[in-house]
Design an enzyme around this catalytic site. Structure first.
Site, PDB file in Angstrom:
ATOM      1  N   TYR A   1      10.806   3.940 -15.808  1.00  0.00           N
ATOM      2  CA  TYR A   1       9.545   3.198 -16.015  1.00  0.00           C
ATOM      3  C   TYR A   1       9.368   2.786 -17.477  1.00  0.00           C
ATOM      4  O   TYR A   1       8.880   1.697 -17.769  1.00  0.00           O
ATOM      5  CB  TYR A   1       8.351   4.040 -15.558  1.00  0.00           C
TER       6      TYR A   1
ATOM      7  N   ARG B   1     -11.724   6.955  -3.383  1.00  0.00           N
ATOM      8  CA  ARG B   1     -11.136   5.850  -4.137  1.00  0.00           C
ATOM      9  C   ARG B   1     -12.043   4.627  -4.190  1.00  0.00           C
ATOM     10  O   ARG B   1     -11.848   3.752  -5.027  1.00  0.00           O
ATOM     11  CB  ARG B   1      -9.768   5.476  -3.561  1.00  0.00           C
TER      12      ARG B   1
ATOM     13  N   ARG C   1      -3.254   8.788  -0.147  1.00  0.00           N
ATOM     14  CA  ARG C   1      -3.880   7.606   0.440  1.00  0.00           C
ATOM     15  C   ARG C   1      -4.017   7.598   1.942  1.00  0.00           C
ATOM     16  O   ARG C   1      -4.750   6.769   2.459  1.00  0.00           O
ATOM     17  CB  ARG C   1      -3.115   6.371  -0.040  1.00  0.00           C
TER      18      ARG C   1
ATOM     19  N   ARG D   1       3.298  14.053  -1.738  1.00  0.00           N
ATOM     20  CA  ARG D   1       2.149  13.140  -1.895  1.00  0.00           C
ATOM     21  C   ARG D   1       1.053  13.448  -0.873  1.00  0.00           C
ATOM     22  O   ARG D   1       0.335  12.550  -0.439  1.00  0.00           O
ATOM     23  CB  ARG D   1       2.597  11.669  -1.765  1.00  0.00           C
TER      24      ARG D   1
ATOM     25  N   ASP E   1       0.178  12.197 -11.816  1.00  0.00           N
ATOM     26  CA  ASP E   1       1.322  11.314 -11.606  1.00  0.00           C
ATOM     27  C   ASP E   1       2.443  11.748 -12.543  1.00  0.00           C
ATOM     28  O   ASP E   1       2.196  12.465 -13.523  1.00  0.00           O
ATOM     29  CB  ASP E   1       0.931   9.857 -11.885  1.00  0.00           C
TER      30      ASP E   1
HETATM   31  O1  CP3 Z   1       7.172   9.210  -4.796  1.00  0.00           O
HETATM   32  C1  CP3 Z   1       8.034   9.712  -5.512  1.00  0.00           C
HETATM   33  O2  CP3 Z   1       9.199   9.302  -5.628  1.00  0.00           O
HETATM   34  C2  CP3 Z   1       7.640  10.947  -6.259  1.00  0.00           C
HETATM   35  C3  CP3 Z   1       7.653  10.825  -7.735  1.00  0.00           C
HETATM   36  C4  CP3 Z   1       6.672   9.807  -8.237  1.00  0.00           C
HETATM   37  C5  CP3 Z   1       5.278  10.049  -8.385  1.00  0.00           C
HETATM   38  N1  CP3 Z   1       4.738   8.935  -8.938  1.00  0.00           N
HETATM   39  C6  CP3 Z   1       4.616  11.326  -8.092  1.00  0.00           C
HETATM   40  C7  CP3 Z   1       3.211  11.383  -7.673  1.00  0.00           C
HETATM   41  C8  CP3 Z   1       6.954   8.513  -8.637  1.00  0.00           C
HETATM   42  C9  CP3 Z   1       8.290   7.782  -8.616  1.00  0.00           C
HETATM   43  C10 CP3 Z   1       5.710   7.955  -9.095  1.00  0.00           C
HETATM   44  C11 CP3 Z   1       5.493   6.614  -9.674  1.00  0.00           C
HETATM   45  C12 CP3 Z   1       4.326   5.978  -9.042  1.00  0.00           C
HETATM   46  N2  CP3 Z   1       3.041   6.180  -9.481  1.00  0.00           N
HETATM   47  C13 CP3 Z   1       4.287   5.151  -7.900  1.00  0.00           C
HETATM   48  C14 CP3 Z   1       5.549   4.739  -7.113  1.00  0.00           C
HETATM   49  C15 CP3 Z   1       5.827   3.326  -6.863  1.00  0.00           C
HETATM   50  C16 CP3 Z   1       6.245   2.446  -8.014  1.00  0.00           C
HETATM   51  O3  CP3 Z   1       5.733   1.318  -8.049  1.00  0.00           O
HETATM   52  O4  CP3 Z   1       7.123   2.783  -8.797  1.00  0.00           O
HETATM   53  C17 CP3 Z   1       2.929   4.860  -7.648  1.00  0.00           C
HETATM   54  C18 CP3 Z   1       2.371   4.037  -6.539  1.00  0.00           C
HETATM   55  C19 CP3 Z   1       2.156   5.516  -8.653  1.00  0.00           C
HETATM   56  C20 CP3 Z   1       0.676   5.583  -8.826  1.00  0.00           C
HETATM   57  C21 CP3 Z   1       0.077   6.675  -8.058  1.00  0.00           C
HETATM   58  N3  CP3 Z   1       0.488   8.004  -8.137  1.00  0.00           N
HETATM   59  C22 CP3 Z   1      -1.029   6.604  -7.155  1.00  0.00           C
HETATM   60  C23 CP3 Z   1      -1.765   5.335  -6.800  1.00  0.00           C
HETATM   61  C24 CP3 Z   1      -1.265   7.925  -6.681  1.00  0.00           C
HETATM   62  C25 CP3 Z   1      -2.410   8.374  -5.818  1.00  0.00           C
HETATM   63  C26 CP3 Z   1      -2.143   8.748  -4.453  1.00  0.00           C
HETATM   64  C27 CP3 Z   1      -1.252   7.838  -3.700  1.00  0.00           C
HETATM   65  O5  CP3 Z   1      -0.177   8.294  -3.322  1.00  0.00           O
HETATM   66  O6  CP3 Z   1      -1.651   6.685  -3.505  1.00  0.00           O
HETATM   67  C28 CP3 Z   1      -0.296   8.767  -7.292  1.00  0.00           C
HETATM   68  C29 CP3 Z   1      -0.233  10.222  -7.089  1.00  0.00           C
HETATM   69  C30 CP3 Z   1       1.067  10.905  -7.249  1.00  0.00           C
HETATM   70  N4  CP3 Z   1       2.246  10.414  -7.721  1.00  0.00           N
HETATM   71  C31 CP3 Z   1       1.267  12.269  -6.929  1.00  0.00           C
HETATM   72  C32 CP3 Z   1       2.613  12.558  -7.173  1.00  0.00           C
HETATM   73  C33 CP3 Z   1       3.356  13.874  -6.939  1.00  0.00           C
HETATM   74  C34 CP3 Z   1       0.104  13.183  -6.524  1.00  0.00           C
HETATM   75  C35 CP3 Z   1       0.201  14.319  -5.640  1.00  0.00           C
HETATM   76  C36 CP3 Z   1      -0.124  14.034  -4.199  1.00  0.00           C
HETATM   77  O7  CP3 Z   1      -0.589  12.913  -3.887  1.00  0.00           O
HETATM   78  O8  CP3 Z   1       0.074  14.959  -3.422  1.00  0.00           O
END
Ligand code: CP3
Length: 354
Positions: free
Chosen positions: A156, A43, A34, A30, A79
Protein backbone atom coordinates in the site's frame (compact mmCIF):
# COMPACT_ATOMS: atom_id res chain seq x y z
CA UNK A 1 -5.40 -43.92 23.00
CA UNK A 2 -7.52 -41.67 25.19
CA UNK A 3 -6.01 -38.23 25.57
CA UNK A 4 -6.64 -35.91 28.49
CA UNK A 5 -8.67 -32.72 28.00
CA UNK A 6 -6.62 -29.55 28.12
CA UNK A 7 -7.05 -27.27 31.07
CA UNK A 8 -6.55 -23.97 29.31
CA UNK A 9 -9.82 -22.06 29.61
CA UNK A 10 -9.17 -20.61 26.14
CA UNK A 11 -9.50 -23.38 23.53
CA UNK A 12 -7.84 -21.20 20.89
CA UNK A 13 -4.63 -20.97 22.93
CA UNK A 14 -4.68 -24.72 23.60
CA UNK A 15 -5.05 -25.33 19.85
CA UNK A 16 -2.08 -23.05 19.17
CA UNK A 17 -0.04 -25.39 21.36
CA UNK A 18 -1.41 -28.38 19.42
CA UNK A 19 -3.26 -29.67 22.51
CA UNK A 20 -6.64 -31.42 22.31
CA UNK A 21 -9.74 -29.33 23.00
CA UNK A 22 -13.32 -30.45 23.70
CA UNK A 23 -14.25 -28.88 20.37
CA UNK A 24 -12.30 -27.06 17.70
CA UNK A 25 -11.99 -23.32 18.27
CA UNK A 26 -13.57 -21.11 15.60
CA UNK A 27 -13.39 -17.43 14.67
CA UNK A 28 -13.86 -15.55 11.41
CA UNK A 29 -11.50 -13.18 9.67
CA UNK A 30 -13.04 -9.66 9.47
CA UNK A 31 -15.80 -10.92 11.77
CA UNK A 32 -16.61 -7.46 13.14
CA UNK A 33 -17.39 -5.92 9.79
CA UNK A 34 -19.83 -5.10 7.15
CA UNK A 35 -22.08 -8.20 6.98
CA UNK A 36 -23.50 -7.48 10.46
CA UNK A 37 -26.71 -5.38 10.48
CA UNK A 38 -25.75 -3.73 13.78
CA UNK A 39 -22.37 -2.74 12.28
CA UNK A 40 -24.06 -1.24 9.21
CA UNK A 41 -26.30 0.75 11.55
CA UNK A 42 -23.19 2.13 13.29
CA UNK A 43 -21.64 3.00 9.93
CA UNK A 44 -24.60 5.24 9.03
CA UNK A 45 -23.34 7.78 11.56
CA UNK A 46 -19.57 7.05 11.63
CA UNK A 47 -16.90 6.54 8.97
CA UNK A 48 -14.57 3.54 9.32
CA UNK A 49 -11.78 5.94 10.34
CA UNK A 50 -13.98 7.50 13.02
CA UNK A 51 -14.98 4.08 14.36
CA UNK A 52 -11.48 2.64 14.49
CA UNK A 53 -10.02 5.93 15.80
CA UNK A 54 -12.33 5.96 18.83
CA UNK A 55 -11.32 3.26 21.34
CA UNK A 56 -14.78 3.00 22.97
CA UNK A 57 -16.52 2.57 19.61
CA UNK A 58 -13.81 0.22 18.32
CA UNK A 59 -14.23 -1.98 21.42
CA UNK A 60 -17.99 -1.98 20.93
CA UNK A 61 -17.63 -3.08 17.29
CA UNK A 62 -15.03 -5.71 18.31
CA UNK A 63 -17.61 -7.23 20.67
CA UNK A 64 -20.55 -7.18 18.21
CA UNK A 65 -19.90 -10.60 16.65
CA UNK A 66 -19.26 -12.10 20.12
CA UNK A 67 -22.68 -10.96 21.30
CA UNK A 68 -24.31 -12.79 18.40
CA UNK A 69 -22.20 -15.91 17.93
CA UNK A 70 -20.30 -18.35 20.16
CA UNK A 71 -16.86 -17.52 18.82
CA UNK A 72 -13.57 -18.48 20.47
CA UNK A 73 -11.75 -15.24 19.68
CA UNK A 74 -12.31 -11.51 19.38
CA UNK A 75 -10.06 -9.56 16.99
CA UNK A 76 -9.54 -5.91 17.74
CA UNK A 77 -11.34 -3.61 15.31
CA UNK A 78 -8.58 -1.76 13.48
CA UNK A 79 -6.91 -1.89 10.08
CA UNK A 80 -3.45 -3.00 9.01
CA UNK A 81 -2.84 0.73 8.29
CA UNK A 82 -3.71 1.84 11.85
CA UNK A 83 -0.05 2.03 13.02
CA UNK A 84 1.10 4.00 9.93
CA UNK A 85 0.67 7.47 11.49
CA UNK A 86 3.61 6.49 13.77
CA UNK A 87 5.79 6.71 10.62
CA UNK A 88 4.20 10.01 9.58
CA UNK A 89 2.22 8.42 6.74
CA UNK A 90 -0.96 10.21 5.69
CA UNK A 91 -3.71 7.97 4.30
CA UNK A 92 -7.46 7.56 3.95
CA UNK A 93 -9.87 4.73 3.08
CA UNK A 94 -11.81 4.54 -0.22
CA UNK A 95 -12.89 1.85 0.72
CA UNK A 96 -9.38 0.28 0.95
CA UNK A 97 -6.29 2.28 2.03
CA UNK A 98 -5.22 5.23 -0.15
CA UNK A 99 -1.81 6.75 0.66
CA UNK A 100 -1.55 10.50 -0.06
CA UNK A 101 2.13 10.48 -1.06
CA UNK A 102 3.29 6.96 -2.01
CA UNK A 103 6.92 5.95 -1.36
CA UNK A 104 8.80 5.71 -4.67
CA UNK A 105 12.33 6.98 -3.96
CA UNK A 106 15.01 7.47 -1.32
CA UNK A 107 13.39 10.67 -0.06
CA UNK A 108 10.19 8.68 0.56
CA UNK A 109 12.00 6.20 2.80
CA UNK A 110 14.15 8.82 4.52
CA UNK A 111 11.21 11.03 5.44
CA UNK A 112 9.62 8.23 7.51
CA UNK A 113 9.35 9.47 11.08
CA UNK A 114 11.42 7.81 13.82
CA UNK A 115 8.70 6.43 16.09
CA UNK A 116 8.28 7.55 19.68
CA UNK A 117 9.90 4.93 22.00
CA UNK A 118 6.80 4.69 24.24
CA UNK A 119 5.22 1.29 23.33
CA UNK A 120 1.69 2.68 23.55
CA UNK A 121 2.56 5.51 21.14
CA UNK A 122 2.06 3.28 18.07
CA UNK A 123 -1.74 3.50 17.58
CA UNK A 124 -2.70 4.39 21.19
CA UNK A 125 -6.42 4.00 20.29
CA UNK A 126 -5.81 0.33 19.42
CA UNK A 127 -4.17 -0.22 22.83
CA UNK A 128 -7.11 1.36 24.63
CA UNK A 129 -9.61 -0.64 22.54
CA UNK A 130 -7.75 -3.84 23.52
CA UNK A 131 -7.85 -2.94 27.23
CA UNK A 132 -11.58 -2.18 27.12
CA UNK A 133 -12.34 -5.36 25.16
CA UNK A 134 -10.26 -7.51 27.48
CA UNK A 135 -12.38 -6.36 30.42
CA UNK A 136 -15.61 -7.37 28.65
CA UNK A 137 -14.63 -10.80 27.35
CA UNK A 138 -15.50 -14.07 29.08
CA UNK A 139 -12.55 -16.10 30.32
CA UNK A 140 -12.74 -18.69 27.55
CA UNK A 141 -12.57 -16.22 24.64
CA UNK A 142 -9.12 -15.29 23.35
CA UNK A 143 -8.33 -11.72 22.37
CA UNK A 144 -6.30 -11.38 19.17
CA UNK A 145 -4.07 -8.54 18.15
CA UNK A 146 -2.85 -8.26 14.56
CA UNK A 147 -0.71 -6.42 12.08
CA UNK A 148 0.03 -6.40 8.37
CA UNK A 149 3.22 -8.22 7.33
CA UNK A 150 5.97 -5.81 6.21
CA UNK A 151 5.51 -6.71 2.52
CA UNK A 152 1.71 -6.34 2.58
CA UNK A 153 2.07 -2.93 4.25
CA UNK A 154 4.75 -1.91 1.73
CA UNK A 155 2.31 -2.87 -1.04
CA UNK A 156 0.00 0.00 0.00
CA UNK A 157 2.83 2.43 0.83
CA UNK A 158 4.53 2.02 -2.57
CA UNK A 159 1.56 1.38 -4.87
CA UNK A 160 -0.55 4.00 -3.08
CA UNK A 161 -3.68 1.81 -3.05
CA UNK A 162 -4.81 -1.75 -3.65
CA UNK A 163 -4.65 -2.44 -7.43
CA UNK A 164 -4.59 -5.73 -9.29
CA UNK A 165 -1.15 -7.40 -9.11
CA UNK A 166 0.52 -4.22 -7.70
CA UNK A 167 2.74 -3.48 -10.78
CA UNK A 168 4.34 -0.32 -9.31
CA UNK A 169 5.36 -2.28 -6.22
CA UNK A 170 6.87 -5.10 -8.30
CA UNK A 171 8.75 -2.59 -10.47
CA UNK A 172 10.05 -0.88 -7.30
CA UNK A 173 11.26 -4.27 -5.98
CA UNK A 174 13.14 -4.85 -9.27
CA UNK A 175 14.55 -1.31 -9.63
CA UNK A 176 15.30 -0.29 -6.04
CA UNK A 177 15.78 -3.49 -3.99
CA UNK A 178 17.98 -1.59 -1.49
CA UNK A 179 15.19 0.93 -0.84
CA UNK A 180 12.61 -1.83 -0.50
CA UNK A 181 14.95 -3.49 1.98
CA UNK A 182 15.23 -0.28 4.02
CA UNK A 183 11.44 0.17 3.96
CA UNK A 184 10.72 -3.44 5.00
CA UNK A 185 13.25 -3.15 7.78
CA UNK A 186 11.52 -0.04 9.18
CA UNK A 187 8.13 -1.77 8.92
CA UNK A 188 9.37 -4.97 10.54
CA UNK A 189 10.81 -3.04 13.52
CA UNK A 190 7.64 -1.03 13.98
CA UNK A 191 5.37 -4.10 13.73
CA UNK A 192 7.49 -5.97 16.31
CA UNK A 193 7.00 -3.15 18.80
CA UNK A 194 3.32 -2.78 17.85
CA UNK A 195 2.53 -6.48 18.43
CA UNK A 196 4.38 -6.56 21.75
CA UNK A 197 2.44 -3.46 22.87
CA UNK A 198 -0.81 -5.19 21.83
CA UNK A 199 0.08 -8.23 23.96
CA UNK A 200 0.85 -5.91 26.90
CA UNK A 201 -2.56 -4.30 26.38
CA UNK A 202 -4.29 -7.68 26.63
CA UNK A 203 -3.93 -9.61 23.36
CA UNK A 204 -3.43 -13.36 24.02
CA UNK A 205 -2.02 -14.07 20.57
CA UNK A 206 -1.41 -12.17 17.34
CA UNK A 207 -2.07 -12.74 13.66
CA UNK A 208 0.22 -11.37 10.96
CA UNK A 209 -1.64 -10.82 7.69
CA UNK A 210 0.45 -11.32 4.55
CA UNK A 211 -2.46 -10.86 2.18
CA UNK A 212 -0.28 -9.91 -0.82
CA UNK A 213 2.49 -12.45 -0.16
CA UNK A 214 2.07 -14.22 -3.48
CA UNK A 215 3.13 -11.37 -5.78
CA UNK A 216 6.79 -12.39 -6.08
CA UNK A 217 8.56 -15.60 -7.11
CA UNK A 218 9.97 -17.89 -4.42
CA UNK A 219 13.52 -16.74 -5.22
CA UNK A 220 12.63 -13.04 -4.87
CA UNK A 221 10.61 -13.76 -1.73
CA UNK A 222 13.61 -15.53 -0.14
CA UNK A 223 15.91 -12.65 -1.00
CA UNK A 224 13.74 -9.60 -0.40
CA UNK A 225 10.88 -10.46 1.96
CA UNK A 226 11.76 -13.41 4.13
CA UNK A 227 14.53 -11.85 6.28
CA UNK A 228 12.16 -9.11 7.49
CA UNK A 229 9.26 -11.44 8.17
CA UNK A 230 11.54 -13.86 9.97
CA UNK A 231 12.95 -11.14 12.20
CA UNK A 232 9.46 -9.84 13.03
CA UNK A 233 8.28 -13.34 13.99
CA UNK A 234 11.42 -13.95 16.07
CA UNK A 235 10.97 -10.67 17.96
CA UNK A 236 7.36 -11.54 18.80
CA UNK A 237 8.22 -15.16 19.68
CA UNK A 238 11.06 -14.04 21.99
CA UNK A 239 8.43 -12.01 23.90
CA UNK A 240 6.46 -15.26 24.41
CA UNK A 241 3.50 -14.22 22.24
CA UNK A 242 1.79 -16.98 20.20
CA UNK A 243 1.83 -16.18 16.47
CA UNK A 244 -0.59 -17.02 13.65
CA UNK A 245 0.93 -16.43 10.20
CA UNK A 246 -1.75 -15.82 7.54
CA UNK A 247 -0.74 -16.13 3.90
CA UNK A 248 -3.11 -15.57 1.01
CA UNK A 249 -2.98 -16.73 -2.60
CA UNK A 250 0.60 -17.96 -2.52
CA UNK A 251 0.61 -21.72 -3.16
CA UNK A 252 4.17 -21.49 -4.52
CA UNK A 253 5.33 -20.11 -1.16
CA UNK A 254 3.31 -22.24 1.23
CA UNK A 255 6.17 -24.49 2.33
CA UNK A 256 8.41 -21.49 2.88
CA UNK A 257 5.70 -19.90 5.06
CA UNK A 258 5.06 -23.12 6.98
CA UNK A 259 8.76 -23.21 7.91
CA UNK A 260 8.75 -19.70 9.39
CA UNK A 261 8.78 -19.49 13.20
CA UNK A 262 5.07 -19.29 14.13
CA UNK A 263 2.75 -21.46 16.22
CA UNK A 264 0.14 -21.60 13.44
CA UNK A 265 -0.05 -21.25 9.70
CA UNK A 266 -3.32 -19.87 8.29
CA UNK A 267 -4.09 -20.18 4.60
CA UNK A 268 -6.74 -19.32 2.04
CA UNK A 269 -9.15 -21.89 0.59
CA UNK A 270 -6.92 -22.88 -2.33
CA UNK A 271 -4.72 -25.01 -0.08
CA UNK A 272 -5.51 -28.50 1.19
CA UNK A 273 -5.24 -27.78 4.93
CA UNK A 274 -5.18 -31.47 5.90
CA UNK A 275 -2.20 -32.11 3.64
CA UNK A 276 -0.40 -29.07 5.01
CA UNK A 277 -1.07 -30.34 8.53
CA UNK A 278 0.44 -33.76 7.70
CA UNK A 279 3.55 -32.15 6.25
CA UNK A 280 4.06 -29.86 9.30
CA UNK A 281 2.73 -31.75 12.31
CA UNK A 282 4.54 -29.37 14.67
CA UNK A 283 2.40 -26.41 13.49
CA UNK A 284 -1.21 -25.61 14.27
CA UNK A 285 -3.28 -24.82 11.16
CA UNK A 286 -6.04 -22.25 10.72
CA UNK A 287 -8.70 -21.96 8.06
CA UNK A 288 -9.86 -22.32 5.43
CA UNK A 289 -13.43 -22.28 4.11
CA UNK A 290 -13.95 -20.24 0.94
CA UNK A 291 -15.81 -17.07 2.09
CA UNK A 292 -17.87 -17.26 -1.12
CA UNK A 293 -19.35 -20.60 0.02
CA UNK A 294 -21.23 -18.71 2.74
CA UNK A 295 -23.03 -16.73 0.02
CA UNK A 296 -24.48 -20.06 -1.18
CA UNK A 297 -26.44 -20.26 2.09
CA UNK A 298 -26.49 -22.16 5.40
CA UNK A 299 -26.82 -25.68 3.98
CA UNK A 300 -23.89 -25.33 1.60
CA UNK A 301 -21.89 -23.75 4.44
CA UNK A 302 -22.66 -26.57 6.89
CA UNK A 303 -21.75 -29.17 4.28
CA UNK A 304 -18.40 -27.51 3.48
CA UNK A 305 -17.63 -27.09 7.15
CA UNK A 306 -18.27 -30.77 7.86
CA UNK A 307 -16.05 -31.66 4.91
CA UNK A 308 -13.28 -29.47 6.37
CA UNK A 309 -13.65 -31.15 9.79
CA UNK A 310 -13.36 -34.55 8.11
CA UNK A 311 -10.23 -33.63 6.20
CA UNK A 312 -8.23 -31.88 8.97
CA UNK A 313 -7.25 -33.62 12.23
CA UNK A 314 -8.85 -31.83 15.21
CA UNK A 315 -5.86 -31.21 17.49
CA UNK A 316 -4.22 -27.94 16.54
CA UNK A 317 -6.93 -26.93 14.06
CA UNK A 318 -8.53 -23.50 14.41
CA UNK A 319 -11.57 -23.26 12.13
CA UNK A 320 -11.82 -20.05 10.11
CA UNK A 321 -12.48 -18.81 6.58
CA UNK A 322 -9.71 -18.70 4.01
CA UNK A 323 -9.98 -14.88 3.81
CA UNK A 324 -12.17 -12.09 5.17
CA UNK A 325 -15.92 -12.64 5.32
CA UNK A 326 -17.73 -10.96 2.39
CA UNK A 327 -20.12 -8.02 2.93
CA UNK A 328 -23.16 -9.82 1.45
CA UNK A 329 -22.80 -12.91 3.68
CA UNK A 330 -26.10 -14.00 5.26
CA UNK A 331 -25.92 -14.14 9.06
CA UNK A 332 -27.60 -17.58 8.84
CA UNK A 333 -24.53 -18.95 7.05
CA UNK A 334 -22.26 -17.80 9.87
CA UNK A 335 -24.60 -19.52 12.34
CA UNK A 336 -24.51 -22.71 10.24
CA UNK A 337 -20.71 -22.69 10.19
CA UNK A 338 -20.43 -22.34 13.96
CA UNK A 339 -23.16 -24.94 14.59
CA UNK A 340 -21.38 -27.44 12.35
CA UNK A 341 -18.17 -26.96 14.35
CA UNK A 342 -20.02 -27.29 17.65
CA UNK A 343 -21.91 -30.32 16.39
CA UNK A 344 -18.76 -32.33 15.89
CA UNK A 345 -18.55 -35.12 18.43
CA UNK A 346 -15.02 -35.96 19.44
CA UNK A 347 -15.27 -39.65 20.18
CA UNK A 348 -11.76 -39.85 21.59
CA UNK A 349 -12.47 -37.12 24.15
CA UNK A 350 -16.02 -38.33 24.89
CA UNK A 351 -14.51 -41.74 25.69
CA UNK A 352 -11.96 -40.13 27.99
CA UNK A 353 -14.74 -38.42 29.93
CA UNK A 354 -16.95 -41.49 30.35
O1 CP3 B 1 -8.45 -8.85 4.23
C1 CP3 B 1 -7.26 -9.11 4.38
O2 CP3 B 1 -6.50 -9.53 3.50
C2 CP3 B 1 -6.72 -8.96 5.77
C3 CP3 B 1 -5.67 -7.94 5.93
C4 CP3 B 1 -6.16 -6.55 5.62
C5 CP3 B 1 -6.91 -5.75 6.52
N1 CP3 B 1 -7.10 -4.55 5.92
C6 CP3 B 1 -7.30 -6.16 7.88
C7 CP3 B 1 -8.51 -5.64 8.51
C8 CP3 B 1 -5.95 -5.85 4.44
C9 CP3 B 1 -5.24 -6.31 3.18
C10 CP3 B 1 -6.55 -4.56 4.64
C11 CP3 B 1 -6.55 -3.42 3.70
C12 CP3 B 1 -7.91 -2.86 3.59
N2 CP3 B 1 -8.39 -1.91 4.46
C13 CP3 B 1 -8.93 -3.21 2.69
C14 CP3 B 1 -8.76 -4.28 1.59
C15 CP3 B 1 -9.05 -3.95 0.19
C16 CP3 B 1 -8.13 -3.02 -0.55
O3 CP3 B 1 -8.67 -2.17 -1.27
O4 CP3 B 1 -6.91 -3.17 -0.53
C17 CP3 B 1 -10.07 -2.45 3.03
C18 CP3 B 1 -11.41 -2.47 2.39
C19 CP3 B 1 -9.71 -1.63 4.15
C20 CP3 B 1 -10.54 -0.68 4.95
C21 CP3 B 1 -11.26 -1.35 6.03
N3 CP3 B 1 -10.66 -2.16 6.99
C22 CP3 B 1 -12.66 -1.27 6.33
C23 CP3 B 1 -13.66 -0.48 5.52
C24 CP3 B 1 -12.88 -2.06 7.49
C25 CP3 B 1 -14.17 -2.17 8.26
C26 CP3 B 1 -14.91 -3.41 8.20
C27 CP3 B 1 -15.06 -4.00 6.86
O5 CP3 B 1 -14.53 -5.09 6.67
O6 CP3 B 1 -15.70 -3.36 6.02
C28 CP3 B 1 -11.63 -2.61 7.86
C29 CP3 B 1 -11.43 -3.46 9.05
C30 CP3 B 1 -10.32 -4.44 9.05
N4 CP3 B 1 -9.31 -4.59 8.15
C31 CP3 B 1 -10.14 -5.40 10.07
C32 CP3 B 1 -9.02 -6.17 9.72
C33 CP3 B 1 -8.43 -7.37 10.45
C34 CP3 B 1 -11.01 -5.42 11.33
C35 CP3 B 1 -11.35 -6.59 12.10
C36 CP3 B 1 -12.67 -7.22 11.74
O7 CP3 B 1 -13.43 -6.63 10.94
O8 CP3 B 1 -12.91 -8.28 12.30
Amino acid sequence: MVRPLEHDPKPLLAALRGEPTARRPVWIMRQAGRYLPEYREFRKSHSFKALSGDAELAAEVTLMPLRRFELDAAIVFADIMSPMPALGIDFDFDPGPVVADPIRDRRGVERLRRPNPDPDAVAPEVMTALRITRGELPENVALLGFCGAPWTLAAYLVEGRGVKDFPTLRAFAAERPELLDALLSRLSDLMGRYLIAQAEAGADAVQIFDSWAGLLSLADWQKLIKPHLQSLLETVGAAGIPRIMFVQNAPHLIDAYAKLPAEAIATDWRMDLGQLQSRYPERAVQGNIDPAVLLAGPEATAERTRHLLDSVAPDGHIVNLGHGILPTTPVASVEALIEAVHGEVRLDIAAGRA
